[in-house]
Design an enzyme around this catalytic site. Structure first.
Site, PDB file in Angstrom:
ATOM      1  N   HIS A 191       0.853  -1.191   0.000  1.00  0.00           N
ATOM      2  CA  HIS A 191       0.000   0.000   0.000  1.00  0.00           C
ATOM      3  C   HIS A 191       0.889   1.242   0.000  1.00  0.00           C
ATOM      4  O   HIS A 191       2.113   1.157   0.086  1.00  0.00           O
ATOM      5  CB  HIS A 191      -0.962   0.002   1.185  1.00  0.00           C
ATOM      6  CG  HIS A 191      -0.324   0.018   2.543  1.00  0.00           C
ATOM      7  ND1 HIS A 191       0.500  -0.980   3.000  1.00  0.00           N
ATOM      8  CD2 HIS A 191      -0.411   0.917   3.562  1.00  0.00           C
ATOM      9  CE1 HIS A 191       0.888  -0.709   4.231  1.00  0.00           C
ATOM     10  NE2 HIS A 191       0.362   0.451   4.587  1.00  0.00           N
ATOM     11  N   HIS A 230       1.432   3.873   2.049  1.00  0.00           N
ATOM     12  CA  HIS A 230       1.978   4.570   3.210  1.00  0.00           C
ATOM     13  C   HIS A 230       3.502   4.675   3.141  1.00  0.00           C
ATOM     14  O   HIS A 230       4.186   3.733   2.736  1.00  0.00           O
ATOM     15  CB  HIS A 230       1.554   3.880   4.500  1.00  0.00           C
ATOM     16  CG  HIS A 230       0.107   4.091   4.836  1.00  0.00           C
ATOM     17  ND1 HIS A 230      -0.558   3.335   5.777  1.00  0.00           N
ATOM     18  CD2 HIS A 230      -0.812   4.968   4.346  1.00  0.00           C
ATOM     19  CE1 HIS A 230      -1.821   3.742   5.853  1.00  0.00           C
ATOM     20  NE2 HIS A 230      -1.989   4.723   4.992  1.00  0.00           N
ATOM     21  N   ASP A 238       5.933   4.517   5.156  1.00  0.00           N
ATOM     22  CA  ASP A 238       6.827   3.558   5.814  1.00  0.00           C
ATOM     23  C   ASP A 238       6.915   2.239   5.058  1.00  0.00           C
ATOM     24  O   ASP A 238       7.648   1.333   5.464  1.00  0.00           O
ATOM     25  CB  ASP A 238       6.417   3.339   7.270  1.00  0.00           C
ATOM     26  CG  ASP A 238       4.988   2.853   7.426  1.00  0.00           C
ATOM     27  OD1 ASP A 238       4.138   3.197   6.585  1.00  0.00           O
ATOM     28  OD2 ASP A 238       4.700   2.131   8.405  1.00  0.00           O
ATOM     29  N   HIS A 239       6.197   2.140   3.924  1.00  0.00           N
ATOM     30  CA  HIS A 239       6.285   0.960   3.062  1.00  0.00           C
ATOM     31  C   HIS A 239       6.823   1.289   1.670  1.00  0.00           C
ATOM     32  O   HIS A 239       7.219   0.398   0.932  1.00  0.00           O
ATOM     33  CB  HIS A 239       4.918   0.292   2.930  1.00  0.00           C
ATOM     34  CG  HIS A 239       4.428  -0.295   4.210  1.00  0.00           C
ATOM     35  ND1 HIS A 239       4.493  -1.639   4.496  1.00  0.00           N
ATOM     36  CD2 HIS A 239       3.893   0.294   5.311  1.00  0.00           C
ATOM     37  CE1 HIS A 239       4.024  -1.855   5.710  1.00  0.00           C
ATOM     38  NE2 HIS A 239       3.644  -0.692   6.223  1.00  0.00           N
ATOM     39  N   HIS A 255       4.506  -5.301   9.922  1.00  0.00           N
ATOM     40  CA  HIS A 255       5.174  -4.893  11.165  1.00  0.00           C
ATOM     41  C   HIS A 255       5.044  -6.036  12.158  1.00  0.00           C
ATOM     42  O   HIS A 255       3.981  -6.656  12.272  1.00  0.00           O
ATOM     43  CB  HIS A 255       4.536  -3.632  11.761  1.00  0.00           C
ATOM     44  CG  HIS A 255       4.542  -2.455  10.852  1.00  0.00           C
ATOM     45  ND1 HIS A 255       5.582  -1.540  10.814  1.00  0.00           N
ATOM     46  CD2 HIS A 255       3.636  -2.030   9.937  1.00  0.00           C
ATOM     47  CE1 HIS A 255       5.305  -0.616   9.914  1.00  0.00           C
ATOM     48  NE2 HIS A 255       4.134  -0.885   9.362  1.00  0.00           N
TER      49      HIS A 255
END
Length: 315
Positions: free
Chosen positions: A103, A105, A107-108, A211
Site C-alpha cells: 500500500h 503509506h 513507511d512501506h 510490522h
C-alpha cells in the site's frame, strides 16, 4: 499502520499515550535486521525505523531462491535498510526483478527511490499505482525461482491495500491488514472487515506481516481480529438499544459522545482522549452499521445554529 509522516494529534500526542506505547514496545521480541523468516524462500529486512506505531520497524521481504527475486515493500527510506539490502544482494549475487507494494503509506514505499538508484530496471507494482508504476490485479501472479506470489486485493487499511499469497508455503504477506503484535487500524472499516473475512477464507497458515514478528497461526489471529471488531459492533448496538424509549412521539437516540460514555465510562468525556481516539473509532462503527441497515441517525437542533447527530437502532 498509519503513515509515519502523520503527526500525532490530541490524545495521541499526550504524555500518557507516549508512556503507554513505550511500555508496550518494550515487550516486543527483538528481530534481526536481516534474517531468514519462516521459510528458506523468504529473507526479512527490517526498515530501520522502529517506533510506537511501527513496532520493531517496517518489514520488507525478499522472496525466492534463485538469482532473481521479488521484493515486497521498501521500508521508510532509512539508510540502514538500503545498505543492508544491497549488501545482501551483492554478497549473494542476487538481483530484484519486481517490487510489490502492499500500500501507499510512506513507511512501506519510502525506500523505493534508493532502490531504483541501485537498479533502475526493477519493475514496481502497486494497486492504484503512481506514475511509472504498474497496476496489481486481483489473482495476478508473479514468479521467481522457488516462489509464486498471487495478488489478493484487500482494501480497508488503505484504499489500495493488497496482500500476496506465497503458494509454495501456503503463506500470506499481510501488509498492514494484520500485524505481528496487537491490532491494526482501518481507513474504511466496512471494507476492512470484508478483507479480513476474505483473508480468512484463503486458509493460509503462516502470515508475514508488515510490522512485527512472523505470525505462525494466521487463522487464529484472523479469527481474533474479526471477533474483536464484531464484539465492538455488538457493544455499540447494545448501547443504543438501551436508549430505545419513546420521546416526543419518536424514538430517542444517543450522540457519539453518549455512546462513548456508555461503553467506556466517564473517562470518555475527556475531550482530548475522545476526539483523538474514541470519536474516530465510534464514528467508523456507527457509519458501518448504518451502511448495513442496523442503525439510523438524525440531525437534532441544539440551538445557536448548531446541530448534533443522534443514533438509534433500527427495528
Amino acid at each position: 499502520m498509519p503513515s509515519p509522516s502523520t503527526k500525532p494529534q490530541g490524545f495521541y500526542s499526550s504524555a500518557f499515550w507516549a508512556d503507554y506505547l513505550a511500555a508496550q514496545q518494550s515487550k516486543l521480541p527483538k528481530l534481526g535486521d536481516v534474517e531468514h523468516c519462516g521459510s528458506s524462500r523468504v529473507v526479512r529486512f527490517l526498515g530501520g525505523n522502529p517506533g510506537h506505531m511501527q513496532l520493531q520497524g517496517t518489514n520488507t521481504y525478499l522472496v525466492g531462491t534463485g538469482r532473481s527475486r521479488i521484493l515486497i515493500d521498501t521500508g521508510e527510506g532509512r539508510p540502514s535498510w538500503i545498505m543492508n539490502l544491497t549488501a545482501y544482494l551483492d554478497d549473494h549475487d542476487i538481483s530484484i526483478s519486481h517490487v510489490l507494494l502492499t500500500h501507499w503509506h510512506g513507511d512501506h514505499t519510502g525506500g523505493l527511490d534508493d532502490l531504483l538508484l541501485h537498479d533502475p530496471d526493477i519493475l514496481v507494482h502497486k494497486h492504484q499505482p503512481d506514475s511509472g508504476q504498474h497496476p496489481l490485479r486481483d489473482g495476478q501472479t508473479f514468479a521467481a525461482e522457488g516462489a509464486t506470489l498471487r495478488v489478493v486485493l484487500t482494501p480497508g487499511h488503505s484504499t489500495d491495500h493488497a496482500c500476496f499469497v506465497l503458494e509454495e508455503d501456503n503463506a500470506l504477506f499481510t501488509g498492514d491488514a494484520v500485524l505481528g503484535h496487537g491490532y491494526s487500524v482501518a481507513e474504511d472499516l466496512s471494507g476492512y472487515m470484508e478483507s479480513l473475512r476474505l483473508m480468512r477464507r484463503l486458509g493460509c497458515g503462516i502470515g508475514y506481516p508488515g510490522h512485527g514478528d512472523l505470525i505462525r497461526n494466521l487463522p487464529r489471529v484472523l479469527d481474533m481480529y474479526i471477533a474483536q471488531r464484531d464484539a465492538r459492533e455488538r457493544q455499540v448496538c447494545a448501547a443504543l438499544a438501551l436508549d430505545q424509549r419513546p420521546s416526543a412521539g419518536r424514538m430517542s437516540g444517543l450522540t457519539v459522545e453518549d455512546v462513548g460514555v456508555r461503553l467506556y465510562g466517564e473517562a470518555a468525556r475527556s475531550s482530548d482522549a475522545f476526539d483523538a481516539a474514541l470519536r474516530p473509532l465510534l464514528d467508523q462503527v456507527l457509519f458501518m452499521l448504518a451502511d448495513h441497515g442496523k442503525v439510523g441517525s438524525r440531525l437534532v437542533d441544539v440551538g445557536q445554529n448548531q446541530t448534533t447527530r443522534q443514533w438509534f437502532v433500527l427495528k
